[in-house]
Scaffold this motif. Structure first.
Motif: not given
Length: 475
Positions: A68-75, A349-351, A447-451, A453-456
């Motif tokens: 949940e902490h690494h999940e980004k809410k995407v509109e 990637i930005k989104t 790989v975008v999602k992985t990036m 989570e890795t960054g966070r």
């Protein structure tokens, strides 16, 4: 059990007040209260202190909440490429362009102030001197006096790039803003309506875009034109001209860059080092790197550049497109189509993740730019949709975990050299994709999602704070 419930349970179990717990881990009782109310989360270092106080492991706090902490809410949908490619002053979209924009707007809101004050927090405080954040704020408020403060102690921040602005008249405070520089030169103001550009694209994953393009027999640049309209080409032409202008200025400049590291400009030297028996591979390396150095050095010198997708990674895409267009004779129309394709990947990637070094490390900046350059080059070569995806995926995947540790907060070491290396890697990724697309296992979306989570998961020391890595060990 949520984090807020866990910390409340442990505090009461050990019969500690919020003030007592705060004292033990070095924060205020208000910070503890916000944790228990679910309003904020502690930093990684503070969390380690909390775990030590209560004699539990980090897993006790993180195991349930990590996803949940690494999940980004995407509109739904994505914004225009005009929100990605921006012309502005370096060396950092989040540390110079964003704060300069905030100061200019704040001055417009409180024009009668006789004195201003700006307090830089988080990453803005820790690397603000090197990024010249103070310089651009003072310039925005000039000729009115402005006091600059660097708050490196406050850890509990809503965003790592936080700026507090104050306006005074006759010694009385008449205005205050808390501003977040969220990346790419964009800002948000606490308590103010958040300007959200229209999401003109209906899709926000490559899989959706690919399915749409295949159904409608479109290339990626045609997909961009369909939703941006034909006027996007005028905008991208202006973007390309500025990229070339920044490169030309960088190739003609010499001397030492600001900051005290003694970094000499190298673009002109690289460009002119022709050898009588230079082979094709050496020439390619030299020219591509000289172009990337040129734009990156202009950025480091507070020159005007294009965010692609950020200031810190601005040299990669123009270097690749310039070299290949000269080598193969591509015209401007073809270059603009490549820019559109590259921008689309950057937009994804930005989104879905981040292009901010303060949020996800350098993988979010240089890694994203490398993916964009690979996709743009794939378009120039007329590669198939799957090949373009694979090239961008390879480019981003092999930057995963890349840290942002600029020495003295300057966008010079390792940033300038890193742009050149990534430009060459973009070309290599396209060559690899040309042969191996059918064997790939990882999608660009994955790989975008992985990036993200890795960054966070990266320690804050490696997210544009200059507290770890080269920034710590360089003497």
């Amino acid at each position: 059990m949520e984090f807020s419930e866990k910390i409340r349970f442990l505090r009461k179990k050990y019969k500690l007040s919020q003030a007592e717990l705060g004292s033990k881990v070095g924060v205020s009782n208000r910070a503890v209260s916000k944790w228990e109310n679910g309003e904020s989360l502690p930093s990684t270092d503070t969390l380690l202190s909390i775990a030590t106080v209560f004699g539990v492991t980090l897993d006790f706090f993180l195991k349930h909440d990590e996803k949940e902490h690494h999940e980004k809410k995407v509109e739904p949908g994505m914004e225009s490429l005009r929100e990605l490619y921006k012309i502005g002053r370096g060396p950092s979209s989040s540390h110079t362009m964003g704060p300069e924009k905030a100061a200019t707007l704040f001055r417009g809101r409180f024009p009668d102030a006789t004195r201003y004050k700006a307090v830089l927090c988080g990453s803005l405080a820790k690397t603000g001197k090197g990024h010249r954040t103070d310089y651009c704020i003072l310039d925005a408020f000039s000729p009115v006096d402005c006091d600059i403060e660097f708050d490196i102690k406050t850890m509990e921040l809503y965003h790592p790039n936080t700026l507090k602005l104050y306006a005074y008249q006759a010694g009385k405070r008449i205005g205050f803003w808390e501003v977040y520089s969220v990346g790419g030169g964009s800002i948000e103001i606490k308590g103010e309506p958040v300007y959200k550009p229209e999401r003109i694209y209906p899709h926000n994953s490559f899989a959706e875009i690919a399915a749409y393009c295949q159904k409608n027999s479109l290339r990626l640049w045609q997909y961009v034109e369909r939703f941006e309209g034909k006027r996007i080409w005028e905008y991208l032409a202006r973007i390309w001209r500025q990229m070339l202008r920044s490169m030309e200025e960088g190739l003609s400049a010499e001397g030492e860059l600001f900051g005290g590291l003694g970094v000499q400009r190298k673009a002109k030297y690289l460009f002119n080092q022709r050898h009588i028996d230079e082979n094709a591979e050496t020439r390619e390396n030299r020219l591509v790197c000289s172009y990337a150095f040129a734009v990156s050095e202009q950025n480091a010198a507070c020159g005007t550049i294009v965010t692609a997708p950020t200031c810190g990674s601005c040299g990669i895409l123009p270097a690749v497109l310039k070299y290949v267009s000269d080598k193969r004779g591509f015209d401007e129309v073809e270059i603009l189509r490549a820019l559109a394709t590259a921008g689309l990947m950057g937009n994804l990637i930005k989104t879905n993740a981040s292009i901010s070094g303060a949020e996800c490390g350098c993988q979010a900046e240089v890694g994203s730019a490398c993916a964009m350059a690979s996709a743009g080059l794939g378009e120039l070569y007329g590669m198939a949709l799957g090949q373009i995806e694979y090239a961008a995926e390879v480019a981003l995947e092999h930057h995963l975990g890349l840290t942002c540790d600029p020495i003295r907060g300057l966008v010079q070491i390792p940033c300038i050299e890193r742009n050149a290396v990534a430009a060459m890697r973009a070309i290599n990724a396209v060559n690899l994709a040309n042969f191996l697309t059918d064997s790939r296992k990882i999608s660009f979306d994955t790989v975008v999602k992985t990036m993200y989570e890795t960054g966070r998961d990266l320690s804050h020391r490696y997210r544009e704070t200059s507290e770890g890595g080269l920034a710590k060990l360089y003497v």
